[in-house]
Design a protein around this motif. Structure first.
Motif, short mmCIF file in Angstrom:
data_model
loop_
_atom_site.label_atom_id
_atom_site.label_comp_id
_atom_site.label_asym_id
_atom_site.label_seq_id
_atom_site.Cartn_x
_atom_site.Cartn_y
_atom_site.Cartn_z
N ALA A 30 -5.28 -7.09 -0.14
CA ALA A 30 -5.35 -6.96 -1.59
C ALA A 30 -5.07 -8.30 -2.26
O ALA A 30 -5.77 -8.70 -3.21
CB ALA A 30 -4.35 -5.90 -2.07
N GLY A 31 -4.08 -9.03 -1.78
CA GLY A 31 -3.78 -10.34 -2.35
C GLY A 31 -4.92 -11.32 -2.16
O GLY A 31 -5.27 -12.08 -3.07
N THR A 32 -5.51 -11.30 -0.96
CA THR A 32 -6.65 -12.20 -0.71
C THR A 32 -7.83 -11.86 -1.60
O THR A 32 -8.52 -12.76 -2.14
CB THR A 32 -7.07 -12.11 0.77
N ALA A 33 -8.09 -10.56 -1.77
CA ALA A 33 -9.20 -10.15 -2.63
C ALA A 33 -8.98 -10.60 -4.06
O ALA A 33 -9.89 -11.09 -4.74
CB ALA A 33 -9.38 -8.63 -2.57
N VAL A 34 -7.73 -10.43 -4.54
CA VAL A 34 -7.43 -10.86 -5.91
C VAL A 34 -7.60 -12.37 -6.05
O VAL A 34 -8.14 -12.87 -7.05
CB VAL A 34 -6.00 -10.42 -6.29
N ASP A 35 -7.14 -13.13 -5.05
CA ASP A 35 -7.29 -14.59 -5.12
C ASP A 35 -8.75 -15.00 -5.16
O ASP A 35 -9.14 -15.88 -5.93
CB ASP A 35 -6.60 -15.23 -3.91
N GLU A 36 -9.58 -14.36 -4.32
CA GLU A 36 -11.00 -14.71 -4.31
C GLU A 36 -11.69 -14.31 -5.61
O GLU A 36 -12.55 -15.02 -6.11
CB GLU A 36 -11.68 -14.06 -3.10
N LEU A 37 -11.29 -13.16 -6.15
CA LEU A 37 -11.87 -12.75 -7.43
C LEU A 37 -11.46 -13.72 -8.54
O LEU A 37 -12.28 -14.06 -9.41
CB LEU A 37 -11.42 -11.33 -7.78
N ARG A 38 -10.21 -14.17 -8.53
CA ARG A 38 -9.78 -15.15 -9.52
C ARG A 38 -10.55 -16.46 -9.37
O ARG A 38 -10.92 -17.10 -10.36
CB ARG A 38 -8.28 -15.41 -9.37
N ARG A 39 -10.75 -16.89 -8.12
CA ARG A 39 -11.53 -18.10 -7.90
C ARG A 39 -12.95 -17.95 -8.41
O ARG A 39 -13.49 -18.86 -9.05
CB ARG A 39 -11.56 -18.43 -6.40
N LEU A 40 -13.55 -16.78 -8.15
CA LEU A 40 -14.91 -16.54 -8.62
C LEU A 40 -14.98 -16.53 -10.13
O LEU A 40 -15.85 -17.16 -10.73
CB LEU A 40 -15.41 -15.20 -8.05
N VAL A 41 -14.03 -15.85 -10.77
CA VAL A 41 -14.02 -15.80 -12.24
C VAL A 41 -13.76 -17.19 -12.81
O VAL A 41 -14.37 -17.59 -13.81
CB VAL A 41 -12.96 -14.79 -12.73
N GLY A 42 -12.86 -17.95 -12.18
CA GLY A 42 -12.61 -19.30 -12.66
C GLY A 42 -13.83 -20.19 -12.55
O GLY A 42 -14.11 -20.99 -13.45
#
Length: 433
Positions: free
Chosen positions: A263-275
């Motif tokens: 879950a943490g990795t998914a959130v990090d990747e989603l944040r990177r994508l949104v950024g």
């Protein structure tokens, strides 16, 4: 796009017709006024009857109201009016010359049938010149015309006057032809420029729409790869934790730890994508944890989620372009996700990475039971479609289907030019660890 040979000038419209009607009326009134003034000077003894005035001046001026709608017929009628005025003694020379010039100019500027426009102007011009020459010949043998002007000798005063008249008429008809053709060509070029401008604007809009569609497609692929992979891991581990919660709390806790990490990795990747979407300039400098160099971590994650997975690297690892690196990594990630979702319990997976002389290839296979393959075939197909789009964008191909000995196979190959030892390296992936 308009073709030069097929282009035709559009109709003048109501405003243009009203302007032509106003011009014709003004010229008609002006011709009557100047005719009365010429008659008053006494320069035209034996002037024509009033009805001849009306016919000649009317034919020379009033048809110009329709000059842009019927250019050739109007020019012919105006020419007849001009001839009537000149031949039968209507005391007017200024306005009717202006009217004939306008009529001939309009044929060149507005007649859509260019062959007809050419021959109409040529015919009227030749007829007028012939009429002038005949008139000059007749006048040369009569003492009633131009009294006091010498007619003896080739270079007599009358001969000089005749030459001046012919040159003046040639310039007159040549000018009408030149300015008419120039107006037609200017209108044609303007129409061509406007048509090209419209096509360029349409192409710009199409390119913008395609760019938006490609961006949406890229975002959809990224979201699918990130979310599907980590959610599948979380689902499997959550199910394992539920089953072992009572009899093996330690194993359940371990599974929940994997869920938390995924879950943490998914959130990090989603944040990177949104950024990256918010600020594309950050894409190059943003740290990345994807690529063939991280296949071992991806395989370890698959093993921890309950799918025994083996990584085999064949050939000599070498730097490859970043886009190829990410595309192949995503293929492996999606294929392992599909194995966890569809291959069934007890299935094992194998990831092969091959570095060939002119290509790089990944192959992901499993030995899932056959009844699970039908379920895989009935899926949405978004994963396989995303694989083909990603790999196709970098010039590669993807093959996916059942294996003869059971299970499922996904193979992606991308041509990569060999890197010489003396050539500088471009943005590349690190060797597989």
């Amino acid at each position: 796009m308009h073709d030069d040979a097929e282009w035709s000038r559009p109709s003048p419209g109501r405003s243009g017709l009203r302007a032509d009607a106003g011009l014709a009326l003004v010229l008609a009134i002006a011709s009557v006024t100047t005719a009365l003034l010429y008659a008053r000077t006494g320069m035209y003894p034996g002037a024509a009857e009033p009805w001849v005035w009306a016919v000649g001046l009317g034919l020379a001026t009033l048809p110009l109201a329709l000059r842009r709608r019927y250019p050739v017929p109007v020019a012919l009628v105006v020419s007849v009016g001009f001839f009537v005025c000149g031949q039968f003694g209507v005391p007017e020379v200024l306005i009717i010359n202006i009217c004939l010039f306008i009529a001939l100019y309009t044929v060149g500027a507005w007649e859509r049938r260019r062959g007809l426009a050419l021959w109409a102007r040529l015919g009227i011009g030749v007829a007028m010149i012939v009429w002038l020459v005949i008139t000059l010949i007749i006048a040369s043998s009569s003492s009633d015309y131009f009294e006091g002007i010498s007619r003896s000798g080739i270079f007599s005063a009358y001969a000089t006057y005749a030459v001046i008249q012919i040159i003046t008429n040639l310039l007159y008809f040549g000018g009408a032809y030149f300015f008419g053709e120039r107006s037609w060509n200017a209108a044609r070029n303007q129409a061509l420029l406007e048509a090209r401008g419209r096509e360029l604007e349409l192409e710009r809009q199409t390119s913008a729409a395609q760019a938006v569609a490609l961006d949406r497609l890229s975002i959809a692929r990224e979201l699918h790869d990130v979310v599907a992979h980590h959610v599948s891991v979380m689902g499997i581990q959550a199910a394992a934790a539920r089953r072992s919660l009572e009899r093996d709390p330690a194993r359940a806790a371990e599974a929940l730890t994997v869920v938390e990490e995924s879950a943490g990795t998914a959130v990090d990747e989603l944040r990177r994508l949104v950024g990256t979407l918010r600020d594309p300039s950050k894409e190059a400098s943003a740290p990345t944890t994807i690529g063939l160099a991280h296949l071992s971590a991806l395989v370890a994650e698959a093993q921890s989620s309950g799918t025994p997975t083996t990584l085999i690297v064949a050939g000599e690892p070498r730097p490859i372009p970043m886009l190829v690196d990410v595309a192949l990594y995503r293929v492996v990630q999606e294929a392992l996700t599909n194995i966890r979702k569809h291959a069934g319990r007890g299935a094992t997976a194998e990831v092969r990475l091959r570095f060939g002389e002119e290509s790089v290839e990944v192959e992901i296979s499993d030995d899932g039971v056959r009844q699970e393959l039908a379920q895989r075939s009935r899926g949405s197909g978004l994963g396989l479609r995303g694989m083909r789009e990603r790999v196709g964008a970098v010039g590669g191909t993807v093959q996916a289907g059942r294996r003869e000995r059971g299970g499922f196979l996904v193979r992606a190959a991308v041509p990569v030019a060999p890197v010489s030892s003396g050539s500088p390296a471009s943005p590349t992936a690190a060797p597989v660890g």
